[in-house]
Design a protein around this motif. Structure first.
Motif: not given
Length: 466
Positions: A423-449
């Motif tokens: 969240v700090v990376a998003i709030q600091s303006g370094y990354l768009p929230g949608r890209d961080v969210t998308r990568l969270c979902l992708l890595t979580a799916a890969i991790t779980i599956i």
């Protein structure tokens, strides 16, 4: 002159947010019937999680809404509602913001980027791999994920500039994502490198009388959840964010740094001393937050030359309120018993059996993952560790094995709000929230599956279960 309707019109998402706040407020403040404490806490927690997830309001504003509703609605005592401001995470954010501004102001980030850039310029996959592995190596030196994040972000941004990836470009986002996730995801597999890990160790010692040690913990989790996942992360970013640098933007002559300045040398010494103190906290027992604050105070002191004269006014405090809100959310959920109730209901409903260890592994990890969505990742151990004895009896495992499934769960970050460094990376303006969210979902799916089954078999090979 009356204000025109267009001047006060709200976007749809803000109207939806306002409606959700009003409904929650009415539920908390209505005088007709008394709601159970867990229902009241659940309403406030669900509202905050919903607003953070949808992004209908700025995250810092959602945190303020959460604080206000909890206090006005008497959801929990002030000590729990504002517990986030007493947590080390908030002061790590503050000290990290100060150090990051000092790195930017002195130009030290650009100088470090100049040293790294030559070995990363051959290809985009090489650049992503180098950045990700460099960030991952930091977790063995600096025990705080929040501190690492705040220290790395300005360096990663300067490095992206040197490699020719301008702000907003796909390649730049991929590089910074590599550094951010590279220093956060594998940290769950190294005992002192993340807040949830340390909370788990403390909970196990106080409740179960068990103390996980560095070596066995590392061997159990790092091969799959650390090393293998790093490789998958690099491959994923190289495919999704592959981009060509803009040659005209790479290391422009007018911005090339000259000789090392006195301020850069002083800041380098401050950072080196901070890293030494961070890496030796097991000896001197000074928490990472206060080591960071010592370094921040040196930078803020008048005459240090490490920050501009109006340094305090230029710092952004949005992330501090957001992190405080996240930590307080977990404290409110824990105080009300909401998290424990969710876990106990799930235990009663789930088909645990000693004859099905694979299913038990998935159910235990999934249960902690569900709790992590409700109380954020640092809140998983306080909720799940007291249930370890009952769970161990239900599945026929040792308490240590059951407790270690929490690591599998909080290594799977599904949404950014669960992990304050993201969240700090998003709030600091370094990354768009949608890209961080998308990568969270992708890595979580890969991790779980893919990685959970591999982790289960690795545990069997080591003899922890089965």
């Amino acid at each position: 002159m009356p204000t025109s309707p267009a001047a006060i019109a709200l976007p749809l998402r803000q109207r939806l947010a306002l409606a959700a706040i009003c409904v929650t407020g009415l539920a908390l403040f209505q005088p007709f019937w008394t709601l159970d404490a867990q229902v009241r806490a659940g309403a406030a927690v669900l509202l905050a999680i919903g607003l953070w997830t949808t992004g209908w309001l700025p995250p810092w504003l959602t945190a303020l809404v959460f604080f206000t509703l909890c206090m006005a609605g008497k959801v929990a005592p002030a000590a729990d509602v504002f517990a986030g401001f007493a947590s080390s995470a908030v002061w790590l954010v503050f000290s990290g913001a100060v150090l990051g501004e000092a790195i930017r102001h002195t130009g030290l980030g650009e100088r470090l980027a100049d040293r790294l850039a030559p070995v990363l310029t051959r290809s985009y996959p090489r650049a992503v791999a180098g950045v990700t592995l460099f960030a991952a190596a930091m977790l063995f030196i600096m025990p705080s994920a929040m501190g690492r994040t705040m220290l790395l972000l300005p360096i990663l941004a300067a490095l992206a500039d040197r490699l020719g990836y301008r702000p907003g470009s796909k390649g730049r986002i991929g590089l910074i994502l590599g550094g951010l996730f590279g220093t956060y995801l594998p940290a769950t597999a190294v005992l002192p490198a993340n807040i949830p890990n340390n909370v788990l160790a403390g909970s196990m010692e106080s409740i179960l009388g068990l103390v996980p040690s560095y070596g066995p913990y590392f061997l159990l989790h790092f091969p799959i959840l650390g090393a293998l996942r790093l490789g998958l992360l690099i491959a994923l970013l190289a495919v999704l964010y592959r981009d060509a640098p803009q040659a005209a933007a790479a290391a422009p002559p007018q911005t090339a740094p000259g000789p090392t300045t006195a301020a850069q040398r002083r800041l380098g010494l401050v950072l080196a001393l901070a890293v030494v103190l961070w890496s030796s906290d097991g000896w001197h027992h000074i928490p990472a937050a206060w080591t960071g604050m010592l370094a921040a105070l040196v930078c803020l002191f008048p005459g240090s030359g490490l920050l501009p004269g109006n340094a305090f006014g230029s710092l952004r405090f949005e992330a501090i309120f957001y992190v405080a809100g996240i930590v307080s959310l977990g404290a409110v959920a824990d105080h009300s018993g909401l998290g424990a109730s969710v876990a106990r209901l799930a235990i009663a409903a789930l088909p645990f059996s000693p004859e099905a260890p694979g299913l038990a592994f998935g159910l235990l990890s999934g249960l902690s993952t569900l709790v992590g969505l409700a109380v954020t990742l640092p809140g998983v151990p306080p909720v799940m560790t007291p249930l370890t004895a009952d769970l161990a009896a239900a599945v026929g495992w040792s308490p240590m094995a059951v407790a270690m499934t929490q690591v599998v769960a909080f290594s799977s970050v599904i949404l950014p709000y669960q992990a304050p460094p993201l969240v700090v990376a998003i709030q600091s303006g370094y990354l768009p929230g949608r890209d961080v969210t998308r990568l969270c979902l992708l890595t979580a799916a890969i991790t779980i599956i893919a990685l959970w089954p591999l982790d289960y078999w690795w545990w069997r090979v080591l003899g922890l279960i089965g």
